[in-house]
Design a protein around this motif. Structure first.
Motif, PDB file in Angstrom:
ATOM      1  N   GLN A  35      18.282  -8.011  13.808  1.00  0.00           N
ATOM      2  CA  GLN A  35      17.906  -6.709  13.254  1.00  0.00           C
ATOM      3  C   GLN A  35      18.570  -5.638  14.117  1.00  0.00           C
ATOM      4  O   GLN A  35      18.247  -5.512  15.293  1.00  0.00           O
ATOM      5  N   ASP A  39      20.799   2.248   9.808  1.00  0.00           N
ATOM      6  CA  ASP A  39      20.490   2.575   8.415  1.00  0.00           C
ATOM      7  C   ASP A  39      21.695   2.234   7.543  1.00  0.00           C
ATOM      8  O   ASP A  39      22.475   3.109   7.164  1.00  0.00           O
ATOM      9  N   ALA A  42      22.215  -4.710   4.553  1.00  0.00           N
ATOM     10  CA  ALA A  42      22.292  -5.976   5.279  1.00  0.00           C
ATOM     11  C   ALA A  42      23.695  -6.562   5.125  1.00  0.00           C
ATOM     12  O   ALA A  42      24.349  -6.381   4.108  1.00  0.00           O
ATOM     13  N   SER A  75      15.777  -8.688  -0.922  1.00  0.00           N
ATOM     14  CA  SER A  75      14.623  -9.024  -0.084  1.00  0.00           C
ATOM     15  C   SER A  75      14.933  -8.993   1.413  1.00  0.00           C
ATOM     16  O   SER A  75      14.029  -9.154   2.230  1.00  0.00           O
ATOM     17  N   VAL A  76      16.197  -8.769   1.785  1.00  0.00           N
ATOM     18  CA  VAL A  76      16.583  -8.740   3.199  1.00  0.00           C
ATOM     19  C   VAL A  76      16.493  -7.297   3.691  1.00  0.00           C
ATOM     20  O   VAL A  76      16.941  -6.367   3.030  1.00  0.00           O
ATOM     21  N   ARG A  77      15.931  -7.126   4.863  1.00  0.00           N
ATOM     22  CA  ARG A  77      15.698  -5.812   5.450  1.00  0.00           C
ATOM     23  C   ARG A  77      17.008  -5.062   5.711  1.00  0.00           C
ATOM     24  O   ARG A  77      18.020  -5.665   6.069  1.00  0.00           O
ATOM     25  N   MET A  78      16.952  -3.749   5.549  1.00  0.00           N
ATOM     26  CA  MET A  78      18.122  -2.890   5.831  1.00  0.00           C
ATOM     27  C   MET A  78      18.526  -3.044   7.298  1.00  0.00           C
ATOM     28  O   MET A  78      17.676  -3.147   8.175  1.00  0.00           O
ATOM     29  N   ALA A  80      20.003  -5.551   8.742  1.00  0.00           N
ATOM     30  CA  ALA A  80      20.014  -6.929   9.255  1.00  0.00           C
ATOM     31  C   ALA A  80      21.417  -7.513   9.191  1.00  0.00           C
ATOM     32  O   ALA A  80      22.182  -7.232   8.273  1.00  0.00           O
ATOM     33  N   SER A 111      13.068 -10.806   6.506  1.00  0.00           N
ATOM     34  CA  SER A 111      12.325  -9.866   5.659  1.00  0.00           C
ATOM     35  C   SER A 111      11.246  -9.145   6.424  1.00  0.00           C
ATOM     36  O   SER A 111      11.061  -9.271   7.561  1.00  0.00           O
TER      37      SER A 111
END
Length: 111
Positions: A35, A39, A42, A75-78, A80, A111
């Motif tokens: 992570q 901003d 992914a 579904s993957v976090r920004m 990553a 996630s």
């Protein structure tokens, strides 16, 4: 497939994710996730060595992994960074089992 902003392209970025990332192992793949806190979308990278098989087999596995990750992208976090290393056993696996394994490890780590 994966657009340019969603790909890891530099070797230094691959190395950083593999060294510092959280590792999750499965039967056919090893997934590393970092992570970054930035901003941005992914990013994904794929490592498929010659131990997996011939060039045709390696490219097939790489295309499957790209398709799986493009499905999982929402579904993957920004911010990553994800690197997926294909193990030699992935050459004999079908798309569904590969998809289930990658999705499971992404849900746990990214996630």
């Amino acid at each position: 497939m994966l657009a340019r902003p969603h790909r890891i392209t530099r070797g230094a970025d691959y190395k950083a994710v593999v060294r510092r990332g959280v590792r999750g192992a499965g039967a056919h793949t090893v997934t590393y996730v970092t992570q970054t806190g930035e901003d941005r979308p992914a990013r994904f990278g794929f490592i498929v060595s010659k131990q997996v098989g011939t060039a045709v087999v390696r490219n097939t596995i790489r295309r499957r992994l790209k398709a799986i990750c493009s499905e999982a992208l929402p579904s993957v976090r920004m911010g990553a960074d994800v690197v997926i290393r294909a193990l030699p056993s992935s050459a004999g696996s079908d798309y569904q089992s590969l998809r289930d394994e990658v999705r499971r490890s992404l849900e746990k780590k990214a996630s």
